[in-house]
Design an enzyme around this catalytic site. Structure first.
Site, PDB file in Angstrom:
ATOM      1  N   HIS A 129      -5.321  -8.957  -3.859  1.00 45.48           N
ATOM      2  CA  HIS A 129      -6.429  -8.213  -3.261  1.00 45.48           C
ATOM      3  C   HIS A 129      -6.051  -6.750  -3.106  1.00 45.48           C
ATOM      4  O   HIS A 129      -4.894  -6.407  -2.895  1.00 45.48           O
ATOM      5  CB  HIS A 129      -6.859  -8.805  -1.911  1.00 45.48           C
ATOM      6  CG  HIS A 129      -5.756  -8.929  -0.917  1.00 45.48           C
ATOM      7  ND1 HIS A 129      -4.858  -9.964  -0.935  1.00 45.48           N
ATOM      8  CD2 HIS A 129      -5.393  -8.137   0.133  1.00 45.48           C
ATOM      9  CE1 HIS A 129      -3.993  -9.806   0.060  1.00 45.48           C
ATOM     10  NE2 HIS A 129      -4.292  -8.702   0.716  1.00 45.48           N
ATOM     11  N   HIS A 175      -7.205  -3.419  -0.807  1.00 48.90           N
ATOM     12  CA  HIS A 175      -7.921  -2.940   0.373  1.00 48.90           C
ATOM     13  C   HIS A 175      -8.639  -1.638   0.011  1.00 48.90           C
ATOM     14  O   HIS A 175      -8.021  -0.735  -0.566  1.00 48.90           O
ATOM     15  CB  HIS A 175      -6.955  -2.614   1.514  1.00 48.90           C
ATOM     16  CG  HIS A 175      -6.146  -3.779   1.989  1.00 48.90           C
ATOM     17  ND1 HIS A 175      -6.405  -4.422   3.178  1.00 48.90           N
ATOM     18  CD2 HIS A 175      -5.076  -4.423   1.458  1.00 48.90           C
ATOM     19  CE1 HIS A 175      -5.521  -5.400   3.361  1.00 48.90           C
ATOM     20  NE2 HIS A 175      -4.704  -5.418   2.325  1.00 48.90           N
TER      21      HIS A 175
HETATM   22  P1  5GP Z   1      -2.391  -8.295   3.162  1.00 47.88           P
HETATM   23  O1  5GP Z   1      -2.106  -9.656   2.561  1.00 47.88           O
HETATM   24  O2  5GP Z   1      -2.702  -7.269   2.117  1.00 47.88           O
HETATM   25  O3  5GP Z   1      -1.325  -7.847   4.100  1.00 47.88           O
HETATM   26  O4  5GP Z   1      -3.677  -8.378   4.067  1.00 47.88           O
HETATM   27  C1  5GP Z   1      -4.521  -9.465   4.145  1.00 47.88           C
HETATM   28  C2  5GP Z   1      -5.799  -8.974   4.773  1.00 47.88           C
HETATM   29  O5  5GP Z   1      -6.688 -10.068   4.855  1.00 47.88           O
HETATM   30  C3  5GP Z   1      -5.656  -8.395   6.181  1.00 47.88           C
HETATM   31  O6  5GP Z   1      -6.202  -7.084   6.205  1.00 47.88           O
HETATM   32  C4  5GP Z   1      -6.454  -9.356   7.055  1.00 47.88           C
HETATM   33  O7  5GP Z   1      -7.118  -8.690   8.098  1.00 47.88           O
HETATM   34  C5  5GP Z   1      -7.401  -9.992   6.072  1.00 47.88           C
HETATM   35  N1  5GP Z   1      -7.786 -11.353   6.398  1.00 47.88           N
HETATM   36  C6  5GP Z   1      -6.953 -12.344   6.809  1.00 47.88           C
HETATM   37  N2  5GP Z   1      -7.647 -13.495   6.973  1.00 47.88           N
HETATM   38  C7  5GP Z   1      -8.934 -13.219   6.642  1.00 47.88           C
HETATM   39  C8  5GP Z   1     -10.115 -14.015   6.608  1.00 47.88           C
HETATM   40  O8  5GP Z   1     -10.138 -15.200   6.923  1.00 47.88           O
HETATM   41  N3  5GP Z   1     -11.262 -13.389   6.215  1.00 47.88           N
HETATM   42  C9  5GP Z   1     -11.290 -12.068   5.868  1.00 47.88           C
HETATM   43  N4  5GP Z   1     -12.467 -11.571   5.497  1.00 47.88           N
HETATM   44  N5  5GP Z   1     -10.183 -11.289   5.890  1.00 47.88           N
HETATM   45  C10 5GP Z   1      -9.021 -11.857   6.274  1.00 47.88           C
END
Ligand code: 5GP
Length: 140
Positions: A102, A104
């Site tokens: 993903h 951001h």
């Molecule tokens: P990363 O893996 O890049 O550190 O971030 C994962 C992102 O996913 C975080 O910004 C977190 O807030 C978001 N996130 C985690 N769980 C969920 C979820 O169930 N739904 C959504 N829409 N975002 C999520």
């Protein structure tokens, strides 16, 4: 490292858990982050499995980046952002918490810092931002 088909974004793709979706095409999905570090913080993922930038195919990356650009332009137009920060974290040591690729997309406003990670957002505010982003995408 192998791909876990039960990660939370795979479950969102399968419709097993809800998400506030803002855009999708054949190859990608964009939805709102539930812990937004900026107003209008959204995420762009490929519909096909890969953990992160390390195992993604060139085709997955190309499709995702097309949608990242679409969302970046939409948050500028729809939310009146003055800039955009794009982030991608790969593997735990790189800051990744959800192991489906993903990016951001973080709308930025002059003088406004990113909020710390891990703070749940207000779902009504998130829905309102999503609506403005969708409208900007439709307006093109
Ligand atoms: P990363 O893996 O890049 O550190 O971030 C994962 C992102 O996913 C975080 O910004 C977190 O807030 C978001 N996130 C985690 N769980 C969920 C979820 O169930 N739904 C959504 N829409 N975002 C999520």
């Amino acid at each position: 490292m192998s791909y876990d088909p039960d990660n939370i974004f795979a479950r969102i793709l399968r419709g097993e858990i809800p998400a506030t979706r803002v855009y999708e095409d054949d190859d990608t999905l964009a939805f709102m982050d539930i812990m937004p570090r900026a107003d209008g913080h959204c995420l762009v993922i490929p519909k096909t499995p890969c953990r992160n930038i390390l195992d993604a195919s060139p085709e997955q990356l190309a499709a995702v980046m097309r949608t990242v650009q679409k969302l970046a332009r939409a948050v500028m137009a729809g939310l009146g952002a003055q800039g955009v920060t794009v982030q991608q974290f790969s593997e735990a040591a790189g800051g990744q918490e959800v192991f489906h690729l993903h990016f951001h997309v973080l709308p930025r406003f002059e003088g406004v810092k990113l909020r710390p990670p891990g703070q749940p957002g207000d779902m009504d505010e998130i829905a309102a931002h999503a609506e403005r982003i969708r409208a900007a995408i439709v307006a093109g």
